[in-house]
Design an enzyme around this catalytic site. Structure first.
Site, PDB file in Angstrom:
ATOM      1  N   TYR A 215       0.766  -1.323   0.016  1.00 54.03           N
ATOM      2  CA  TYR A 215       0.099   0.089  -0.011  1.00 54.03           C
ATOM      3  C   TYR A 215       0.656   1.185   0.040  1.00 54.03           C
ATOM      4  O   TYR A 215       0.413   2.332  -0.629  1.00 54.03           O
ATOM      5  CB  TYR A 215      -0.984  -0.010   1.187  1.00 54.03           C
ATOM      6  CG  TYR A 215      -2.342  -0.902   0.772  1.00 54.03           C
ATOM      7  CD1 TYR A 215      -3.243  -0.187   0.560  1.00 54.03           C
ATOM      8  CD2 TYR A 215      -2.190  -2.271   0.976  1.00 54.03           C
ATOM      9  CE1 TYR A 215      -4.681  -0.903   0.274  1.00 54.03           C
ATOM     10  CE2 TYR A 215      -3.323  -2.911   0.908  1.00 54.03           C
ATOM     11  CZ  TYR A 215      -4.516  -2.308   0.520  1.00 54.03           C
ATOM     12  OH  TYR A 215      -5.612  -3.110   0.352  1.00 54.03           O
TER      13      TYR A 215
ATOM     14  N   GLU B  31      -9.514  -7.623   3.938  1.00 54.55           N
ATOM     15  CA  GLU B  31      -8.517  -8.673   3.217  1.00 54.55           C
ATOM     16  C   GLU B  31      -7.943  -9.610   4.271  1.00 54.55           C
ATOM     17  O   GLU B  31      -7.912 -10.713   4.085  1.00 54.55           O
ATOM     18  CB  GLU B  31      -7.556  -7.870   2.633  1.00 54.55           C
ATOM     19  CG  GLU B  31      -7.913  -7.226   1.329  1.00 54.55           C
ATOM     20  CD  GLU B  31      -6.985  -5.833   0.859  1.00 54.55           C
ATOM     21  OE1 GLU B  31      -5.914  -6.122   1.112  1.00 54.55           O
ATOM     22  OE2 GLU B  31      -7.397  -5.186   0.061  1.00 54.55           O
TER      23      GLU B  31
END
Length: 404
Positions: free
Chosen positions: A98, A140
């Protein structure tokens, strides 16, 4: 849940909506160019619709704009978050990836907006990005934990061997995949997809999503792949180079398009072209597990040459007893006699569905190319079908904000 966004961040993101609307594609194009400079990050992406001039550029720009427009109504983004989270499971996107996207996105905003991208605005978009990223990472983690806890579950890439290769039509071939380690596989939800990683060339791999076309069986998966004549060659490679015994890598089943465990209404399965693959999985599951469920399988194809798995589908419906099959050919050949090779010439329409299915009582599952969905979903909504009764999957660029 992550820390709520500050009022000032919400205000600044909302004020940036006109700029994002005007320059969104330029921002995402620049973002991708920055990301793709890093080979490690580049390998995470599906490049079928990516890169310079790719349709994913516009799709991602639309997703960023939607996020900005709904920054005070994040409930509207829940379905998008769920879809992105499943895509990230498929592509094995991890928390450590990320920060790369955050840096690329903020750099791209600064490069494209120039002086308008003040430090305060960039800080606001940084906070907004990490707020959404934290939501995605939490979801997730939940999905990965659930997968690992199931019999046959795993995360990341797992080698599978092609056990059988079956020609279904002039353009579609099925591949039966069995894990090399001989262990069970996790039971997918009927309608979900696999993500496969293919060794297209020495040192080069590609990733693609292919719907599972079989019901859960604990041992193998079946994917049924259309041989595309354009693109980067993944489907051609599968058809032409991957024979029985070949090995490819697979992540666990993923996707938010699937039949629920306890369907409560009649089901209408609508597919166009190779969009029938998840529908076959759903119909197989219905045939074996839901003998009382009224089901309508409606498929559109070019003609009998391209139409795949028709005999299998009709046999499933016949064995079930409460399932019907209707097919439409938009370009029938001279040998395609209506009523013999198919049921109707032309295209599936909302008006036909109103007359021939339990229209006001059913759940609609739709899969196919985007034009197929564009012809049906708005029409269903216009006729009063509630959005929660319309479930769809389409082929083409998606709206991932982190990676696609």
């Amino acid at each position: 849940m992550p820390k709520p966004l500050s009022p000032r961040t919400i205000e600044l993101v909302k004020l940036s909506v006109p700029a994002i609307a005007a320059h969104g594609s330029d921002i995402t194009r620049r973002m991708y160019s920055i990301l793709f400079q890093d080979d490690h990050i580049r390998e995470l992406f599906n490049h079928a619709n990516q890169g310079e001039g790719g349709s994913q550029v516009k799709a991602l720009a639309g997703a960023i704009l939607a996020y900005a427009q709904n920054i005070e109504n994040l409930g509207a983004l829940v379905p998008v978050v769920e879809r992105i989270a499943h895509k990230h499971i498929g592509y094995h996107i991890l928390p450590e990836h990320y920060p790369f996207v955050a840096k690329a996105l903020l750099t791209a905003i600064a490069d494209v907006l120039g002086e308008a991208a003040t430090p305060e605005l960039l800080d606001a978009w940084g906070e907004a990005y990490w707020f959404l990223a934290d939501i995605l990472k939490e979801r997730e983690l939940e999905i990965r934990t659930q997968l690992e806890a199931q019999t046959g579950g795993w995360t990341g890439w797992r080698p599978f061997r092609i056990e059988a290769k079956i020609r279904e039509s002039s353009v579609v071939t099925s591949f039966i995949l069995r894990p090399e380690d001989g262990r069970p596989v996790v039971r997918q939800k009927p309608g979900q997809y696999l993500t496969v990683r293919l060794p297209l060339a020495p040192g080069e791999t590609v990733k693609r999503n292919y719907s599972i076309s079989s019901a859960p069986n604990n041992e193998t998966y079946r994917i049924s792949v259309k041989r595309e004549t354009n693109g980067q060659g993944a489907s051609k490679y599968l058809h032409d180079q991957m024979d029985v015994g070949a090995v490819l890598e697979v992540t666990p089943p993923a996707g938010d398009f699937y039949l629920p465990e306890e369907p409560t209404r009649p089901v209408v399965l609508l597919s166009g072209g190779v969009g029938l693959t998840p529908m076959v999985s759903i119909l197989e599951a219905i045939s074996s597990e839901y003998p009382e469920l009224e089901t309508h399988f409606v498929h559109g194809a070019l003609n009998s040459q391209t139409h795949a798995m028709d005999r299998h589908v009709r046999k499933l419906a016949s064995n079930h007893g409460r399932a019907t099959v209707k097919t439409f050919y938009s370009e029938p050949t001279a040998d395609d006699a209506e009523g013999l090779s198919h049921d109707h010439d032309g295209f599936v329409s909302v008006s036909w569905l109103k007359e021939n299915t339990p229209f006001d009582a059913a759940d609609f599952y739709i899969c196919g190319p985007k034009p197929f969905l564009s012809a049906l979903v708005p029409g269903l909504l216009k006729e009063g079908i509630r959005p929660d009764r319309i479930h769809y999957e389409f082929f083409g660029p998606t709206t991932e904000l982190i990676a696609a």
